[in-house]
Design an enzyme around this catalytic site. Sequence first.
Site, PDB file in Angstrom:
ATOM      1  N   CYS A 129       0.992  -1.297  -0.024  1.00  0.00           N
ATOM      2  CA  CYS A 129      -0.010  -0.099  -0.089  1.00  0.00           C
ATOM      3  C   CYS A 129       0.794   1.299   0.000  1.00  0.00           C
ATOM      4  O   CYS A 129       1.482   1.668   0.761  1.00  0.00           O
ATOM      5  CB  CYS A 129      -1.013  -0.030   1.296  1.00  0.00           C
ATOM      6  SG  CYS A 129      -2.136   1.438   1.638  1.00  0.00           S
ATOM      7  N   CYS A 132      -0.318   4.105   2.171  1.00  0.00           N
ATOM      8  CA  CYS A 132      -0.310   4.065   3.753  1.00  0.00           C
ATOM      9  C   CYS A 132       1.133   4.156   4.098  1.00  0.00           C
ATOM     10  O   CYS A 132       1.440   4.666   5.370  1.00  0.00           O
ATOM     11  CB  CYS A 132      -0.848   2.452   4.046  1.00  0.00           C
ATOM     12  SG  CYS A 132      -2.088   1.874   3.244  1.00  0.00           S
ATOM     13  N   ASP A 133       2.160   3.640   3.305  1.00  0.00           N
ATOM     14  CA  ASP A 133       3.465   3.471   3.834  1.00  0.00           C
ATOM     15  C   ASP A 133       4.438   4.335   3.083  1.00  0.00           C
ATOM     16  O   ASP A 133       5.696   4.284   3.502  1.00  0.00           O
ATOM     17  CB  ASP A 133       4.104   2.060   3.646  1.00  0.00           C
ATOM     18  CG  ASP A 133       3.036   1.058   4.503  1.00  0.00           C
ATOM     19  OD1 ASP A 133       2.630   1.453   5.467  1.00  0.00           O
ATOM     20  OD2 ASP A 133       2.962  -0.001   3.914  1.00  0.00           O
TER      21      ASP A 133
END
Length: 296
Positions: A129, A132-133
Amino acid sequence: MYDVAIIGGGPAGLTAGLYAARAGWKTVLVERGLPGGQAATTDRLENYPGFPEGVGGPELMMAFAEQAARFGLETRYAQARAIDAESKRLTLEDGEIEARAFILALGATPRKLGVPGETENIGRGVSYCATCDGAFYRGKRVAVIGGGDTALEDALYLSRFARVTLIHRRDRLRAMGAQVTKAQASENVEMLLSTTVSRIERAGEGLLLRLSGERDLAVDGVFVAVGVEPQTKLVQGLLALDDAGYILAGEDTCTSVPGIFAAGDCRKKPLRQVSTAVGDGATAAYMASAYLEKQI
Ligand code: NAP
């Protein structure tokens, strides 16, 4: 007793919830995490109609959830464990729900690349992701593996603050033209086509990717974007699925069991987009309504 229980709170489930609740059915949506599904982990959607400048995935999904709640959709945050088609009961990790019709909007999750070193390094440089990261890799070097829409979107997103190498197994990208043109024009994106990753190794704080042609690539992080798999374990043995595990249901969203409908990415279909998930959600709620009316 609910009229309609929806499992999955991505765009298909939230649209089904909006339509079913607005039609006056007592409706509950069961979601195990945050609503929005994969769309909520997408930085920006450029092809969802009505937003000429594009729209943020989390923002759009929040609006979907608010709109459905305004018409009375209830949400229950829990993991669904089993459906009994006979008794019309859905077992949750923390209780049970009875409903007269079910809409499955179970979605799909990122597929693993399946090479040594991948699973061991999840959360230690390997991610699925980018939104997300990605922020952990500001000013660093990352690789994105895959050649589809997700890989190209991830590469473009990460290229805003990191040096990106896109690695794709074929000499042609699968992704849509607009994203490919942007990536080709980006100074921060380098493409390694006709290249496969055979192994991911730790190298100090970072990772070493072993590539085809006896090459290595040292990176700080790697984002795997090699497609998705349907999350249909819940209905294995209950509904007809194809070989890849997608629920067999036509455009009418009717599954092999009367009263159970399938919408969005978990359904066998040619195109998986937010726009097609929305269409499925509306159709599933309409078909569930027709089913319920016949029972009265
Ligand atoms: P996808 O379209 O299935 O693409 C997967 C990519 O990974 C392909 O390029 C494939 O290579 C490659 N791949 C698969 N297995 C591999 C392996 N073992 N090793 C190396 N490479 C591998 O998946 P996706 O990009 O996640 O997209 C999923 C669906 O969501 C698609 O329908 C897509 O259109 C949609 N989507 C749409 C948008 C948008 O419209 N904004 C954004 C994201 C996703 P090959 O090309 O050689 O098969």
